[in-house]
Design a protein around this motif. Structure first.
Motif: not given
Length: 373
Positions: A153-166
């Motif tokens: 799985y790829g894991v990233s972080y959206d700073q604007a929404s403070r959401t972890i994206e998998v």
């Protein structure tokens, strides 16, 4: 056993990963033995929880575009996910093996096991090292990025929404298998990868031969170092019978970091301990073009003529942003610098003592792919 000695010795090498010494193994058994329940009642789970209390934070996530909120713990720069969330939101199966004393997470054709007594993980049979889980209030939390990236799985972080994206990574159609060998020496414990199931058998054979030859050469050098260390320790013991000489060890382990878009990237860590305060590790990255079976140069992987300048600016910025203390000034990467790829970008790393103190481990600098466009 040699594996157990390696696990103890490698604790020093992975200190920069902040391996926790939480006594959770008995609690894991209590938590997971009965059908994988993660919230048992009773004193046994409470007795062996982490000594420190961590704040449980509801964290917004998206899994392949679907939104959810999961309980996480933030600790020393790492995010830990509640194990139950892996089954509820990713469809991964969890289990506890009382005989092996290991918790397992299964999905996408692979099984990741964590051995909480040592901090050792295995991906199928490939031995890995990472942070220990945290047990709190009857719930088990595991390192999110480490676990999910190993499972594809790829894991990233959206700073604007403070959401972890998998996101589920579309991997190249091949399987990774592990070769375990002692090279004919009782103090060697080495693992290296081979690939199976790839349609182009000529390319597959070329990659496997490269990895085999490289690791056989490394192991041979390790055996030479062991011979010198054992000779020196024997002479020391003869001259000083009261001294307890340490057991020498040589090991090799690997991590596959990228298996997408016609490229396969990984790194191997080659560890030697012959005495003294701690051993030493040399890291080597390998990135293959699955069309040709050839190793890609740093410039080929970056795809930019100004790749050295781009990398230098990113590394300098990240050193400044993190306040990383250097024992030698960083000026520039070499044009043929070692590297590896991840889902997020191209990774430059420092070897031990190259620019930083031993306690810093091997600092890594992710250069986003967009930087090279």
């Amino acid at each position: 056993m040699l594996v157990e000695r390696n696990a103890a010795a490698l604790t020093n090498i992975h200190a920069h990963r902040k391996i926790r010494k939480t006594a959770v193994s008995l609690a894991l058994a209590a938590v997971l033995a009965a059908g994988g329940s993660l919230n048992p009642a009773g004193a046994s789970a409470e007795t062996h929880e982490a000594a420190a209390r961590y704040a449980i934070t509801p964290q917004p996530v998206t899994v392949d575009g679907s939104s959810a909120v999961i309980p996480v713990i933030y600790s020393e720069g790492s995010t830990y996910i509640g194990l139950r969330a892996l089954t509820e939101h990713l469809g991964l199966a969890i289990d506890w093996d009382a005989g092996e004393r290991a918790a397992s997470v299964t999905g996408r054709g692979r099984t990741l096991k964590v051995y909480p007594d040592t901090g050792v993980y295995t991906l199928n049979v490939n031995r890995l090292y990472g942070e220990l889980p945290i047990l709190q209030d009857g719930s088990l939390y595991v390192p999110l990025r480490f676990l999910l990236e190993r499972l594809g799985y790829g894991v990233s972080y959206d700073q604007a929404s403070r959401t972890i994206e998998v996101e589920t990574i579309q991997e190249n159609p091949l399987q990774i298998v592990t070769v375990t060998t002692d090279g004919g020496h009782p103090l060697v414990d080495a693992q290296y990868p081979q690939i199976e199931g790839f349609a182009d058998t000529a390319v597959m054979g070329k990659i496997n031969e490269t990895l085999k030859k490289e690791n056989e050469a490394r192991i041979a050098e390790g055996i030479r170092q062991l011979g010198e260390a054992e000779k020196w320790n024997s002479e020391l013991k003869t001259d000083n019978p009261e001294i307890e000489t340490p057991q020498s060890v040589y090991s090799a382990s690997y991590v596959v970091t990228y298996n997408e878009n016609g490229r396969l990237s990984l790194y191997s860590d080659y560890y030697f301990y012959g005495g003294g305060a701690h051993g030493s590790t040399v890291r080597q990255g390998y990135t293959f073009d699955l069309k040709t079976g050839e190793l890609l140069t740093l410039q080929e992987a970056a795809g930019s003529k100004d790749y050295v300048g781009i990398i230098n600016r990113e590394v300098q910025k990240q050193i400044g942003d993190t306040g990383l203390y250097l024992i030698a000034p960083f000026e520039s990467v070499e044009p043929d610098r070692d590297y590896f790829l991840t889902h997020e970008g191209l990774v430059i790393y420092f070897q031990q003592y190259e620019y930083t103190a031993y306690a810093e481990g091997m600092p890594e600098f992710i250069i986003p792919y967009a930087s090279f466009k």
